[in-house]
Structures are given as C-alpha cells and as structure tokens.
Design a protein around this motif. Structure first.
Motif: not given
Length: 135
Positions: A20-34
């Motif tokens: 697809s050449e469609y890049r996706v990134g995600a950043a997930l923050r946990t309840a403790d901030g990690t």
C-alpha cells in the motif's frame, strides 16, 4: 506538537508497507504513563497485516499493562487517519470509552475523539456474558 503524536510519527518510519505504501504509526500511553509504539506491518496475504495500533497494544499487554488512557495515530500523509473498526474493538478490550484518540491532521493540527465516539457499541465481556445468560 503533542509528544504522543510525535512518537506516533517516529514509529511510522519503521512501517513495512511494500503493497500500500501507506505508513501508519501509533503511540499508546498506559495508565502509568509508559508509552508503547507500533507501526503497520503488511503481508502479501492482506488479512495477516498488523495495524500500528494492534502492534502497540500487543507490546504493552506483553509487558503486563491492561489500562490505557491515550493513543495517537499518524500516517505518512498526515490525513487524520483514525483507528479502523478492528483496532477500535482491540482498544475497547483494554480501555474505557473515555480513551482519548488523537489523530494527526498535519502541520501541528490534530482531531481528538474518545473511543466511545468512534465505537459507541463495542463488544465487551459484559455483552458476551449477557448473551450467554439469555440462552
């Protein structure tokens, strides 16, 4: 710029997207901030493709986290991409409807939703329990 959006942008650099050449990134923050990041990983058998949000959730869960309060999603074209339905349901397994979902519109602009806005009637443990009780 929101540091979580920046982390999502950094993560999309590693995306494997030969089809697809469609890049996706995600950043997930946990309840403790990690913060856990993920990128999409495509497969010639498209149904085996991993989505960035799923990769981030899987890494966090593998480390023992079960509660999340915020996720940012970005694509290489900064088009305000939101998690797909499958990813929304995966997020609902581990987060409440108040999970903040930040979508990168580019040029420092973001659109913010809650998971409940994006998935108002998720399937949950209680949904399955109620269905079993009704039998």
């Amino acid at each position: 710029m929101d540091s979580l959006v920046e982390a999502a942008r950094d993560a999309l650099v590693d995306a494997y997207v030969p089809y697809s050449e469609y890049r996706v990134g995600a950043a997930l923050r946990t309840a403790d901030g990690t913060v856990y990041t993920g990128c999409n990983v495509e497969n010639a058998n498209y149904s085996n493709t991993l989505h960035a949000e799923e990769v981030a959730v899987a890494q966090a869960v593998a480390d023992g986290h079960r509660g999340f309060d915020r996720i940012a999603v970005s694509s290489g074209v900064r088009d305000g991409v939101t998690p797909c339905g499958m990813c929304r349901q995966t997020l609902a397994e581990f987060a409440t409807e108040d999970l903040v979902v930040v979508c990168d519109d580019g040029d420092g602009a973001v659109t913010t939703y809650t998971l409940g806005d994006l998935l108002p009637a998720s399937i949950s443990e209680s949904t399955l329990t109620e269905a079993a009780d009704d039998r």
